[in-house]
Design a protein around this motif. Sequence first.
Motif, PDB file in Angstrom:
ATOM      1  N   VAL A 217       3.225  21.288  -3.513  1.00 57.52           N
ATOM      2  CA  VAL A 217       3.504  21.358  -2.075  1.00 57.52           C
ATOM      3  C   VAL A 217       3.180  22.756  -1.565  1.00 57.52           C
ATOM      4  O   VAL A 217       3.228  23.738  -2.290  1.00 57.52           O
ATOM      5  CB  VAL A 217       4.985  21.020  -1.779  1.00 57.52           C
ATOM      6  CG1 VAL A 217       5.310  19.624  -2.249  1.00 57.52           C
ATOM      7  CG2 VAL A 217       5.920  22.025  -2.446  1.00 57.52           C
ATOM      8  N   THR A 218       2.826  22.787  -0.273  1.00 60.06           N
ATOM      9  CA  THR A 218       2.557  24.068   0.370  1.00 60.06           C
ATOM     10  C   THR A 218       3.319  24.127   1.681  1.00 60.06           C
ATOM     11  O   THR A 218       3.685  23.097   2.247  1.00 60.06           O
ATOM     12  CB  THR A 218       1.052  24.225   0.651  1.00 60.06           C
ATOM     13  OG1 THR A 218       0.605  23.135   1.475  1.00 60.06           O
ATOM     14  CG2 THR A 218       0.244  24.229  -0.634  1.00 60.06           C
ATOM     15  N   ASP A 219       3.554  25.361   2.160  1.00 54.51           N
ATOM     16  CA  ASP A 219       4.241  25.569   3.438  1.00 54.51           C
ATOM     17  C   ASP A 219       5.585  24.858   3.480  1.00 54.51           C
ATOM     18  O   ASP A 219       5.953  24.220   4.473  1.00 54.51           O
ATOM     19  CB  ASP A 219       3.368  25.074   4.611  1.00 54.51           C
ATOM     20  CG  ASP A 219       2.020  25.765   4.643  1.00 54.51           C
ATOM     21  OD1 ASP A 219       1.977  26.948   4.254  1.00 54.51           O
ATOM     22  OD2 ASP A 219       1.038  25.130   5.044  1.00 54.51           O
ATOM     23  N   GLU A 220       6.344  24.961   2.401  1.00 55.02           N
ATOM     24  CA  GLU A 220       7.633  24.267   2.359  1.00 55.02           C
ATOM     25  C   GLU A 220       8.643  24.961   3.263  1.00 55.02           C
ATOM     26  O   GLU A 220       8.791  26.180   3.254  1.00 55.02           O
ATOM     27  CB  GLU A 220       8.154  24.214   0.920  1.00 55.02           C
ATOM     28  CG  GLU A 220       9.450  23.440   0.794  1.00 55.02           C
ATOM     29  CD  GLU A 220       9.741  23.045  -0.633  1.00 55.02           C
ATOM     30  OE1 GLU A 220      10.750  22.360  -0.846  1.00 55.02           O
ATOM     31  OE2 GLU A 220       8.960  23.420  -1.529  1.00 55.02           O
ATOM     32  N   ILE A 221       9.334  24.155   4.059  1.00 55.15           N
ATOM     33  CA  ILE A 221      10.394  24.651   4.938  1.00 55.15           C
ATOM     34  C   ILE A 221      11.685  23.971   4.517  1.00 55.15           C
ATOM     35  O   ILE A 221      11.810  22.757   4.615  1.00 55.15           O
ATOM     36  CB  ILE A 221      10.091  24.331   6.418  1.00 55.15           C
ATOM     37  CG1 ILE A 221       8.732  24.909   6.803  1.00 55.15           C
ATOM     38  CG2 ILE A 221      11.179  24.850   7.320  1.00 55.15           C
ATOM     39  CD1 ILE A 221       8.272  24.460   8.169  1.00 55.15           C
ATOM     40  N   GLU A 222      12.638  24.750   4.037  1.00 52.60           N
ATOM     41  CA  GLU A 222      13.877  24.162   3.555  1.00 52.60           C
ATOM     42  C   GLU A 222      14.695  23.612   4.713  1.00 52.60           C
ATOM     43  O   GLU A 222      15.056  24.355   5.631  1.00 52.60           O
ATOM     44  CB  GLU A 222      14.710  25.207   2.796  1.00 52.60           C
ATOM     45  CG  GLU A 222      14.161  25.545   1.427  1.00 52.60           C
ATOM     46  CD  GLU A 222      14.236  24.371   0.470  1.00 52.60           C
ATOM     47  OE1 GLU A 222      15.099  23.496   0.671  1.00 52.60           O
ATOM     48  OE2 GLU A 222      13.418  24.329  -0.460  1.00 52.60           O
ATOM     49  N   PRO A 223      15.004  22.319   4.715  1.00 54.44           N
ATOM     50  CA  PRO A 223      15.874  21.754   5.753  1.00 54.44           C
ATOM     51  C   PRO A 223      17.329  21.963   5.386  1.00 54.44           C
ATOM     52  O   PRO A 223      17.643  22.474   4.310  1.00 54.44           O
ATOM     53  CB  PRO A 223      15.518  20.272   5.712  1.00 54.44           C
ATOM     54  CG  PRO A 223      15.201  20.033   4.267  1.00 54.44           C
ATOM     55  CD  PRO A 223      14.562  21.312   3.758  1.00 54.44           C
ATOM     56  N   ALA A 224      18.209  21.573   6.268  1.00 54.15           N
ATOM     57  CA  ALA A 224      19.627  21.599   5.922  1.00 54.15           C
ATOM     58  C   ALA A 224      19.831  20.670   4.736  1.00 54.15           C
ATOM     59  O   ALA A 224      19.363  19.525   4.759  1.00 54.15           O
ATOM     60  CB  ALA A 224      20.461  21.140   7.106  1.00 54.15           C
ATOM     61  N   PRO A 225      20.484  21.162   3.673  1.00 55.18           N
ATOM     62  CA  PRO A 225      20.602  20.346   2.459  1.00 55.18           C
ATOM     63  C   PRO A 225      21.445  19.096   2.702  1.00 55.18           C
ATOM     64  O   PRO A 225      22.400  19.109   3.460  1.00 55.18           O
ATOM     65  CB  PRO A 225      21.286  21.297   1.476  1.00 55.18           C
ATOM     66  CG  PRO A 225      22.028  22.265   2.342  1.00 55.18           C
ATOM     67  CD  PRO A 225      21.195  22.443   3.566  1.00 55.18           C
ATOM     68  N   VAL A 226      21.021  18.014   2.064  1.00 55.59           N
ATOM     69  CA  VAL A 226      21.812  16.777   2.082  1.00 55.59           C
ATOM     70  C   VAL A 226      22.755  16.827   0.897  1.00 55.59           C
ATOM     71  O   VAL A 226      22.329  17.049  -0.234  1.00 55.59           O
ATOM     72  CB  VAL A 226      20.894  15.542   1.988  1.00 55.59           C
ATOM     73  CG1 VAL A 226      21.728  14.264   1.907  1.00 55.59           C
ATOM     74  CG2 VAL A 226      19.948  15.497   3.171  1.00 55.59           C
TER      75      VAL A 226
END
Length: 375
Positions: A217-226
């Motif tokens: 993966v590239t350009d990963e943006i961490e979302p609010a964790p589930v």
Amino acid sequence: MMRFILSLVLLPTLAAAQTPAADQARAAADALEAASNMLDDADGARDRVRALTETIQAFESGLGAMRTGLRQAAINEAQLTKKLQSREEEVAALLGALQSMGGGASPVALLHPDGPMGTARAGMLLAELTPALNARADALRTDLENVQTLRALQTDAAKRLQEGLTEVQAARIALNQAMANRTDLPKRFTADPVRTGILIASTETLDGFASGLSEIVTDEIEPAPVNLDGQIGELRLPVQGLILRRAGEADAAGVKRPGVIMATRPGAIVISPTAATIRYAGPLLDFGNVVILEPQADTLFVLAGLDVVYGEAGQVIAGGTPVGLMGGSLAEKGDELSPLREGTGTERSETLYIEVRQANRPQDPVAWFRTDEDG
């Protein structure tokens, strides 16, 4: 008088007869009617994908209940018919007795040869016999009414079942279009198709592919964790069906897998059990179409064996979002009504493989999902 007796014993009153199978089929018909109303309302729904998903699930539940009700109705009707056929001589004798009792006899015919005492004894015997004959007539009438009710119910339910199959297919087509038009899903990362292709070509097992996913993966943006704390063991299964094989159980070829295999009906909808990121969606090895979901860090849900998949790698979806449909052709008209076909389980002709991985180690899916649900 004979005509009156025959009508009393033989003519059914459909509304009066009640059986568990009839009640079950009527409840299923109500469920299908409610699903039809949901389908009508789905066109105007703000979230059409969600509305169609709920509609398809309602149809699947209603159709499953209808099939079960029809199967039980057919079994009950066959049992009652066999019971009545075995009592044909009893029915003939009963009708003869009732006809004799109901005839317009003259006063002389009522006199006993032994005189007044014999006549009195015969009258007492007849008084005791009449309630028993009436009770037997009532029992036969009830059985006949139930047979007629079950036959009429099967005819009506078969028509409603066929209509439901047509409507659920229309809902699936509408869902395909709605998913194709969806552009509002957020993305957590952008997948690299070249590196994904290389990973697929270089791995021979599902385990190896799942392990390498985090590296492509590239350009990963961490979302609010589930956070699944407190939900493990209570998650909804991604498809309506029955567990065909549990984790670690060998198949016909002796192969053991760490996931479970669910038997589903053709065209069954597959949903995400919880909010998740789509890590992969597409064909993979010999598993057919595969969807890999990441509900939380270091946790993967692998769903393999789909015919149609929705979404693309990197998208973040809500719980209950459809991720695909199972394959298989719908039964030919009339096949879905066969009690013999239903009894063998052959109506669940498709299989979905479900695997749960945490920290790159397979987990028993039975410990994660509610598996007491019968679809």
